[in-house]
Scaffold this active site. Structure first.
Site, PDB file in Angstrom:
ATOM      1  N   ARG A 195      12.222  -7.868   2.230  1.00 47.49           N
ATOM      2  CA  ARG A 195      11.902  -6.245   2.077  1.00 47.49           C
ATOM      3  C   ARG A 195      13.304  -5.653   2.556  1.00 47.49           C
ATOM      4  O   ARG A 195      13.625  -5.907   3.498  1.00 47.49           O
ATOM      5  CB  ARG A 195      10.720  -5.609   2.586  1.00 47.49           C
ATOM      6  CG  ARG A 195      10.871  -3.872   2.710  1.00 47.49           C
ATOM      7  CD  ARG A 195       9.377  -3.698   2.695  1.00 47.49           C
ATOM      8  NE  ARG A 195       9.014  -3.511   4.229  1.00 47.49           N
ATOM      9  CZ  ARG A 195       7.791  -3.102   4.657  1.00 47.49           C
ATOM     10  NH1 ARG A 195       7.011  -2.556   3.597  1.00 47.49           N
ATOM     11  NH2 ARG A 195       7.365  -3.181   5.639  1.00 47.49           N
ATOM     12  N   ARG A 245      -5.691   2.896  11.630  1.00 51.26           N
ATOM     13  CA  ARG A 245      -5.502   1.387  11.794  1.00 51.26           C
ATOM     14  C   ARG A 245      -6.310   1.050  13.093  1.00 51.26           C
ATOM     15  O   ARG A 245      -6.299  -0.404  13.165  1.00 51.26           O
ATOM     16  CB  ARG A 245      -4.112   1.280  12.257  1.00 51.26           C
ATOM     17  CG  ARG A 245      -3.099   0.786  11.428  1.00 51.26           C
ATOM     18  CD  ARG A 245      -1.732   1.095  11.845  1.00 51.26           C
ATOM     19  NE  ARG A 245      -0.919  -0.057  11.213  1.00 51.26           N
ATOM     20  CZ  ARG A 245       0.186   0.527  10.248  1.00 51.26           C
ATOM     21  NH1 ARG A 245       0.337   1.718  10.067  1.00 51.26           N
ATOM     22  NH2 ARG A 245       1.159  -0.165   9.894  1.00 51.26           N
ATOM     23  N   LYS A 270       0.744  -1.294  -0.041  1.00 46.33           N
ATOM     24  CA  LYS A 270       0.177   0.000   0.190  1.00 46.33           C
ATOM     25  C   LYS A 270       0.958   1.245  -0.080  1.00 46.33           C
ATOM     26  O   LYS A 270       0.314   2.156  -0.524  1.00 46.33           O
ATOM     27  CB  LYS A 270      -0.904  -0.107   1.189  1.00 46.33           C
ATOM     28  CG  LYS A 270      -0.329   0.112   2.583  1.00 46.33           C
ATOM     29  CD  LYS A 270      -1.564  -0.070   3.424  1.00 46.33           C
ATOM     30  CE  LYS A 270      -1.184   0.114   5.075  1.00 46.33           C
ATOM     31  NZ  LYS A 270       0.207  -0.966   5.458  1.00 46.33           N
ATOM     32  N   ARG A 283      14.353  -3.597   7.922  1.00 44.75           N
ATOM     33  CA  ARG A 283      13.584  -2.692   8.844  1.00 44.75           C
ATOM     34  C   ARG A 283      13.677  -3.674  10.192  1.00 44.75           C
ATOM     35  O   ARG A 283      13.220  -4.713  10.051  1.00 44.75           O
ATOM     36  CB  ARG A 283      12.233  -2.393   8.541  1.00 44.75           C
ATOM     37  CG  ARG A 283      12.045  -1.066   7.933  1.00 44.75           C
ATOM     38  CD  ARG A 283      10.698  -0.917   7.172  1.00 44.75           C
ATOM     39  NE  ARG A 283       9.486  -0.894   8.094  1.00 44.75           N
ATOM     40  CZ  ARG A 283       8.060  -0.676   7.882  1.00 44.75           C
ATOM     41  NH1 ARG A 283       7.968   0.040   6.646  1.00 44.75           N
ATOM     42  NH2 ARG A 283       7.564  -0.884   9.001  1.00 44.75           N
ATOM     43  N   ARG A 291       2.807  -8.161  14.076  1.00 48.55           N
ATOM     44  CA  ARG A 291       2.307  -7.179  13.225  1.00 48.55           C
ATOM     45  C   ARG A 291       0.884  -7.559  12.452  1.00 48.55           C
ATOM     46  O   ARG A 291      -0.080  -6.896  12.337  1.00 48.55           O
ATOM     47  CB  ARG A 291       3.181  -6.321  12.227  1.00 48.55           C
ATOM     48  CG  ARG A 291       4.112  -5.631  12.941  1.00 48.55           C
ATOM     49  CD  ARG A 291       5.251  -5.252  12.065  1.00 48.55           C
ATOM     50  NE  ARG A 291       4.726  -4.253  10.773  1.00 48.55           N
ATOM     51  CZ  ARG A 291       5.731  -4.155   9.699  1.00 48.55           C
ATOM     52  NH1 ARG A 291       6.674  -4.997   9.478  1.00 48.55           N
ATOM     53  NH2 ARG A 291       5.077  -3.406   8.803  1.00 48.55           N
TER      54      ARG A 291
HETATM   55  P1  AMP Z   1       3.919   0.975   8.773  1.00 48.11           P
HETATM   56  O1  AMP Z   1       5.191   1.578   8.263  1.00 48.11           O
HETATM   57  O2  AMP Z   1       2.859   1.708   8.354  1.00 48.11           O
HETATM   58  O3  AMP Z   1       3.799  -0.305   8.782  1.00 48.11           O
HETATM   59  O4  AMP Z   1       4.124   1.599  10.460  1.00 48.11           O
HETATM   60  C1  AMP Z   1       5.097   1.243  11.298  1.00 48.11           C
HETATM   61  C2  AMP Z   1       4.685   1.048  12.724  1.00 48.11           C
HETATM   62  O5  AMP Z   1       4.275   2.284  13.104  1.00 48.11           O
HETATM   63  C3  AMP Z   1       3.599   0.366  13.047  1.00 48.11           C
HETATM   64  O6  AMP Z   1       3.688  -0.941  13.288  1.00 48.11           O
HETATM   65  C4  AMP Z   1       2.981   0.937  14.199  1.00 48.11           C
HETATM   66  O7  AMP Z   1       3.847   0.603  15.416  1.00 48.11           O
HETATM   67  C5  AMP Z   1       3.364   2.422  14.020  1.00 48.11           C
HETATM   68  N1  AMP Z   1       2.312   2.986  13.412  1.00 48.11           N
HETATM   69  C6  AMP Z   1       1.960   3.514  11.971  1.00 48.11           C
HETATM   70  N2  AMP Z   1       0.845   4.116  11.688  1.00 48.11           N
HETATM   71  C7  AMP Z   1      -0.021   3.793  13.089  1.00 48.11           C
HETATM   72  C8  AMP Z   1      -1.242   4.145  13.247  1.00 48.11           C
HETATM   73  N3  AMP Z   1      -2.263   4.624  12.424  1.00 48.11           N
HETATM   74  N4  AMP Z   1      -1.671   3.621  14.615  1.00 48.11           N
HETATM   75  C9  AMP Z   1      -0.750   3.265  15.328  1.00 48.11           C
HETATM   76  N5  AMP Z   1       0.385   2.901  15.135  1.00 48.11           N
HETATM   77  C10 AMP Z   1       0.914   3.108  13.925  1.00 48.11           C
END
Ligand code: AMP
Length: 211
Positions: free
Chosen positions: A124, A90, A15, A154, A165
């Site tokens: 990744r 989320r 996404k 990462r 996750r």
């Molecule tokens: P992502 O890069 O979108 O996978 O985000 C990495 C991490 O950031 C997630 O696993 C959460 O720990 C935190 N995070 C990002 N967006 C949110 C959100 N909308 N709500 C809560 N935690 C978030």
């Protein structure tokens, strides 16, 4: 009156990649809450330190923290013509808060089965210098094709964290599919296809909305 979009989907659905492409195509700001947290983490801000504790465990940062960040970001002048939210909301609480702030036009749900996600995320790699994201098997190398820096994995793409996750996604984020389907705002896109194919499907789903 611009186009206000959400990109929803499990971690590793692609996404983020699609949100960047669509934002370039439609000239809309791309707002990734994950990227915002990673920038804070790199800059060692208080917010970065707080977020890291959750991110490294594969957990969500508390709703009130994320909501206030997004509230401020979408009030910036560049969001006046619309925006793409990637990785937010989320949780149902985040979606409800967002609906109280602004009207979202469309939610693109990029869906991919769990086993594909596990394969994709273990493969990744990201560039610590230019921020590019690559599939190690696709580029066949551990250096960044665009700037030559050594790529890294990462911290939260390590297998134990990926499993966490995914379970957090199923428990807390998946209910949003129902939340946004209920009033007809959701479009499902099969994210297991190739990048260009997924992009074309999203663009045609946006159709006249994007014109
Ligand atoms: P992502 O890069 O979108 O996978 O985000 C990495 C991490 O950031 C997630 O696993 C959460 O720990 C935190 N995070 C990002 N967006 C949110 C959100 N909308 N709500 C809560 N935690 C978030």
């Amino acid at each position: 009156m611009g186009l206000k979009l959400i990109f929803l989907g499990p971690p590793g659905a692609g996404k983020g990649t699609q949100a960047v492409r669509v934002s370039q195509k439609l000239h809309l700001p791309h707002i990734s809450t994950g990227d915002i947290f990673r920038q804070h983490l790199k800059a060692k801000t208080e917010l970065g330190k707080l977020a890291q504790g959750y991110m490294d465990k594969g957990l969500l940062v508390p709703d009130e923290v994320v909501i206030s960040i997004v509230r401020e970001r979408i009030a910036e002048p560049d969001c006046g013509q619309g925006f793409i939210l990637d990785g937010f909301p989320r949780t149902t609480a985040q979606a409800q808060a967002l609906d109280g702030i602004i009207n979202i036009d469309r939610v693109i749900n990029v869906d991919v089965p769990d086993d594909t996600i596990i394969k994709r995320l273990s493969n990744r790699r990201v560039c610590p210098s230019c921020g590019g994201t690559y599939g190690r098997d696709l580029i066949g190398s551990d250096t960044c094709p665009s700037c030559g820096t050594a790529l890294v994995q990462r911290e939260d793409d390590k297998p134990e964290t990926v499993r966490k996750r995914l379970s957090v996604y199923h428990e807390q984020t998946q209910p949003l599919i129902e939340y946004y389907s209920a009033d007809g705002r959701l479009t499902d896109i099969d994210g297991s296809l190739g990048i260009d194919n997924v992009f074309n499907k999203i663009m045609s789903a946006l159709g006249s909305d994007a014109k």
